[in-house]
Scaffold this active site. Structure first.
Site, short mmCIF file in Angstrom:
data_model
loop_
_atom_site.label_atom_id
_atom_site.label_comp_id
_atom_site.label_asym_id
_atom_site.label_seq_id
_atom_site.Cartn_x
_atom_site.Cartn_y
_atom_site.Cartn_z
N ALA A 133 -38.55 61.02 24.97
CA ALA A 133 -39.39 60.78 26.15
C ALA A 133 -39.69 62.07 26.89
CB ALA A 133 -38.70 59.78 27.08
N GLU A 134 -38.67 62.89 27.12
CA GLU A 134 -38.90 64.12 27.86
C GLU A 134 -39.75 65.09 27.05
OE1 GLU A 134 -36.84 67.40 30.75
OE2 GLU A 134 -35.65 65.71 30.03
N THR A 135 -39.60 65.10 25.75
CA THR A 135 -40.42 65.98 24.91
C THR A 135 -41.90 65.63 25.00
OG1 THR A 135 -38.58 66.39 23.38
CG2 THR A 135 -40.80 66.83 22.56
#
Length: 169
Positions: A89-91
Site C-alpha cells: 500500500a505504501e509503495t
C-alpha cells in the site's frame, strides 16, 4: 519503455501519466519526460519493495496499480503478513505522490493506516491507490488491496508530504 511493458520494481502505462498533455502543449517530448520521471520514481522505491516482489503495473499521480506475490510475504500461520500489505500500500501510494511531486521533487510518507479484512494464503494481491487529495504540500491516497478473486483483503490510507525543488531550472 513500451506502454504495455511490466518491469519488476516498476512498470508503467505511460499513457496514464498526468501532465502529459500540458507538457506536449509546451513543446516537450512527453515520452522522454515520462520515462525520465518514472525511472527516478522506480529507482527510489527502495530495496524493500524489490525484495517483496512488488511490481507497479500502471502509474499516474492520481492512480497507481501494483501487485505482489503472497508466497514469501507470509506470517507464521501461512497468511499474508499485514505488514506486507502495508508495504504494498505504501509503495503504490508513494509512487503516485512522487509522480505528483514532479521532477526534482520528492514524496515522504507521514501517515499510513490499514484495516485488514481477509486472510490470503497464495496467489498474489493487487493494490490500487486512488488519490483523495493532491495538494501543493500533501497528497493523500486510499489504497484497496484485493486478492486474485477480487475480494478486498486490506483498505489503507496514506498521506505523503510533498517537497518540491526550489532550484530554478
Amino acid at each position: 519503455m513500451a506502454d504495455d511493458e511490466t518491469v519488476r520494481g516498476g512498470a508503467v502505462d505511460a499513457g496514464e501519466t498526468a501532465g502529459v498533455h500540458e507538457r506536449a502543449a509546451a513543446g516537450v517530448d512527453e515520452r522522454a519526460v515520462t520515462a525520465a520521471t518514472l525511472s527516478e520514481v522506480f529507482e527510489s522505491m527502495g530495496a524493500l519493495a524489490d525484495r517483496m516482489g512488488v511490481e507497479v503495473l500502471s502509474a499516474a499521480p492520481d492512480r497507481v496499480v501494483g501487485r505482489m506475490p503472497v508466497v514469501g510475504n507470509t506470517q507464521p500461520y501461512g497468511l499474508l503478513h499485514g505488514g506486507a500489505s502495508c508495504v504494498l500500500a505504501e509503495t503504490v501510494g508513494s509512487v503516485g505522490a512522487a509522480l505528483h511531486a514532479g521532477p526534482g521533487g520528492r514524496a515522504v510518507g507521514i501517515e499510513l493506516n490499514a484495516s485488514h479484512h481477509l486472510g490470503v494464503r497464495d496467489g498474489s494481491v493487487t493494490a490500487t491507490a486512488t488519490a483523495l487529495r493532491l495538494g501543493r504540500s500533501l497528497a493523500t491516497y486510499e489504497i484497496e488491496v484485493v486478492d486474485d478473486a477480487g475480494r478486498r483483503v486490506c483498505t489503507a490510507r496514506l498521506s505523503c508530504m510533498i517537497q518540491r525543488s526550489t532550484i530554478a531550472g
